[in-house]
Scaffold this active site. Structure first.
Site, PDB file in Angstrom:
ATOM      1  N   TYR A   7      53.730  44.111  61.022  1.00  0.00           N
ATOM      2  CA  TYR A   7      52.959  43.944  59.788  1.00  0.00           C
ATOM      3  C   TYR A   7      52.116  45.191  59.563  1.00  0.00           C
ATOM      4  O   TYR A   7      52.581  46.302  59.818  1.00  0.00           O
ATOM      5  CB  TYR A   7      52.132  42.644  59.827  1.00  0.00           C
ATOM      6  CG  TYR A   7      51.855  42.127  58.437  1.00  0.00           C
ATOM      7  CD1 TYR A   7      52.896  41.745  57.599  1.00  0.00           C
ATOM      8  CD2 TYR A   7      50.564  42.055  57.944  1.00  0.00           C
ATOM      9  CE1 TYR A   7      52.666  41.302  56.305  1.00  0.00           C
ATOM     10  CE2 TYR A   7      50.320  41.603  56.655  1.00  0.00           C
ATOM     11  CZ  TYR A   7      51.372  41.230  55.842  1.00  0.00           C
ATOM     12  OH  TYR A   7      51.142  40.796  54.561  1.00  0.00           O
TER      13      TYR A   7
ATOM     14  N   ARG B 115      52.550  43.738  43.459  1.00  0.00           N
ATOM     15  CA  ARG B 115      51.390  44.503  43.910  1.00  0.00           C
ATOM     16  C   ARG B 115      51.356  44.461  45.433  1.00  0.00           C
ATOM     17  O   ARG B 115      50.656  43.676  46.040  1.00  0.00           O
ATOM     18  CB  ARG B 115      50.099  43.920  43.336  1.00  0.00           C
ATOM     19  CG  ARG B 115      48.860  44.770  43.585  1.00  0.00           C
ATOM     20  CD  ARG B 115      47.602  44.020  43.213  1.00  0.00           C
ATOM     21  NE  ARG B 115      47.430  42.810  44.004  1.00  0.00           N
ATOM     22  CZ  ARG B 115      46.927  42.787  45.229  1.00  0.00           C
ATOM     23  NH1 ARG B 115      46.572  43.903  45.834  1.00  0.00           N
ATOM     24  NH2 ARG B 115      46.797  41.635  45.873  1.00  0.00           N
TER      25      ARG B 115
ATOM     26  N   LYS C  74      55.238  38.393  57.263  1.00  0.00           N
ATOM     27  CA  LYS C  74      54.332  37.251  57.341  1.00  0.00           C
ATOM     28  C   LYS C  74      54.976  36.065  58.059  1.00  0.00           C
ATOM     29  O   LYS C  74      54.321  35.358  58.832  1.00  0.00           O
ATOM     30  CB  LYS C  74      53.882  36.842  55.930  1.00  0.00           C
ATOM     31  CG  LYS C  74      52.654  37.565  55.429  1.00  0.00           C
ATOM     32  CD  LYS C  74      51.421  37.186  56.233  1.00  0.00           C
ATOM     33  CE  LYS C  74      50.175  37.945  55.784  1.00  0.00           C
ATOM     34  NZ  LYS C  74      49.652  37.483  54.508  1.00  0.00           N
TER      35      LYS C  74
ATOM     36  N   ASP D 154      45.998  36.322  49.343  1.00  0.00           N
ATOM     37  CA  ASP D 154      45.153  37.415  48.868  1.00  0.00           C
ATOM     38  C   ASP D 154      43.849  36.882  48.275  1.00  0.00           C
ATOM     39  O   ASP D 154      42.798  37.514  48.404  1.00  0.00           O
ATOM     40  CB  ASP D 154      45.892  38.231  47.798  1.00  0.00           C
ATOM     41  CG  ASP D 154      47.253  38.690  48.275  1.00  0.00           C
ATOM     42  OD1 ASP D 154      47.321  39.250  49.373  1.00  0.00           O
ATOM     43  OD2 ASP D 154      48.243  38.460  47.566  1.00  0.00           O
TER      44      ASP D 154
END
Length: 378
Positions: free
Chosen positions: A120, A172, A190, A285
């Site tokens: 990650y 994004r 993830k 997020d």
């Protein structure tokens, strides 16, 4: 690590998987031939016992040595250390996960701190930029605008019950903006974190890319780009497709947790507002980052000796993560007895164009009262 000869037959894209459901043959070798996921989930490589090799018709297809998982991890660590760069290590681990899923997670658990920065952040950012270049074979589901009206059918091609989905539209990605289908590196990473850190079964965790185009001209001009070669869809069509896929997930797997990841702010906020009460979902997020930042802020202020209700908070950045932090911190202040309008006054928020104010002409795009916005810039 070498792969058995039949591995070449399992590199199939999701839409091509037919017939539906699990392979009917009792032979593990047939299962491996028919379904790439079954191959990696069940393949133990050189740790297959002599009896297993006989039972599953693997005699003569593996070396003579019967090895422990510990010895396999040792060999994997040697190969991992031979990789000269982080992106090379990333590619090695992706290959290991694709071929020997059990060994991959054993390796990750054994060397967690060293491996987390590879699977990650920060390495996943470069992996997304170069995703099409590094592409080997499919993992997860790639949903496009061309699948409109067939989303539920596509989910039938997934061979197992899914407990968790990590999904992005690549709009994004980190601080890299629009990465289109290359953003699939985020859900893949993830999912690996959920399995290694939270105990999810990899057979029941699904990364998903909503490939509804990209406005990244560099990607559209890249001959190796794996995604749909058109610009992003208008919002009306975009939200219709989102609704179809999320409703299909809810219909097929009612208890599945859906994590919305790295959607652009003008999409992430209305999506969370619409679906958070309709299905088991969250936006990492917005909600995840907000929770973590609040915890850190509470502890930092306690060390500093500043009362939370008296803190003056300045953040740079006003994306969806900022909104999540704002909503979480405001809710906490209100719970402590601070009036909502007074809580807003504790924040000063800046973005690339300066201080956010009510007379900013671009504030309509952010769709939230400017006093609430807070966050960070990548």
């Amino acid at each position: 690590m070498s792969r058995p000869a039949w591995h070449l037959a399992v590199a199939l894209a999701l839409p091509a998987l037919a017939p539906l459901g699990k392979p009917t043959s009792s032979s593990l070798r047939d299962s491996m031939r028919n379904q790439g996921t079954a191959f990696s989930m069940h393949n133990r490589g050189t740790s297959f016992s002599p009896l297993d090799r006989q039972t599953h018709a693997l005699v003569g297809l593996l070396p003579a040595a019967v090895e422990t998982a510990g010895k396999q991890v040792l060999r994997a660590k040697i190969q991992f250390d031979l990789c000269p760069t982080s992106i090379c290590k990333y590619s090695f681990l992706r290959e290991l996960e694709e071929d020997l899923t059990d060994l991959f997670y054993t390796f990750v658990s054994k060397h967690l701190l060293e491996v987390l920065i590879i699977i990650y952040m920060p390495t996943v950012g470069e992996a997304c930029i170069r995703f099409s270049e590094l592409w080997r074979k499919p993992k997860g589901a790639f949903v496009t605008a061309g699948h409109k009206g067939r989303m539920r059918q596509i989910l039938n091609y997934v061979p197992d019950v899914v407990h968790i989905i990590v999904v992005t539209d690549g709009g994004r990605i980190l601080g890299l903006s629009d990465q289109g289908a290359n953003g699939m590196g985020i859900p893949i990473g993830k999912v690996a974190l959920y399995v290694a850190g939270a105990g999810f079964d990899p057979a029941h965790a699904l990364p998903v890319s909503l490939d509804f185009g990209t406005n990244n001209e560099k990607l559209l001009a890249d001959p190796l780009y794996i995604g749909a070669r058109h610009r992003r869809l208008p919002d009306v069509e975009y939200f219709e497709l989102i609704d179809e896929i999320l409703c299909a997930v809810k219909d097929k797997w009612p208890r599945c947790l859906v994590q919305l990841e790295y959607f652009a702010t003008h999409h992430s906020l209305p999506l969370l507002a619409k679906y958070r009460s309709r299905m088991l979902c969250f936006n990492d997020d917005i909600q995840g980052t907000g929770s973590v930042i609040l915890a850190g802020l509470l502890n930092a202020l306690a060390i500093q000796g500043t009362a939370f209700k008296d803190a003056r908070i300045v953040f740079y950045g006003a994306g969806s993560a900022a909104v999540g932090c704002a909503q979480t911190i405001i809710a906490m202040l209100i719970s402590l007895g601070v009036r909502e309008e007074d809580a807003y006054k504790q924040f000063w928020v800046l973005d690339s164009k300066g201080l956010l104010t009510s007379d900013r002409p671009d504030m309509a795009e952010i769709r939230v009262h400017p006093n609430v916005l807070t966050g960070f810039s990548g």
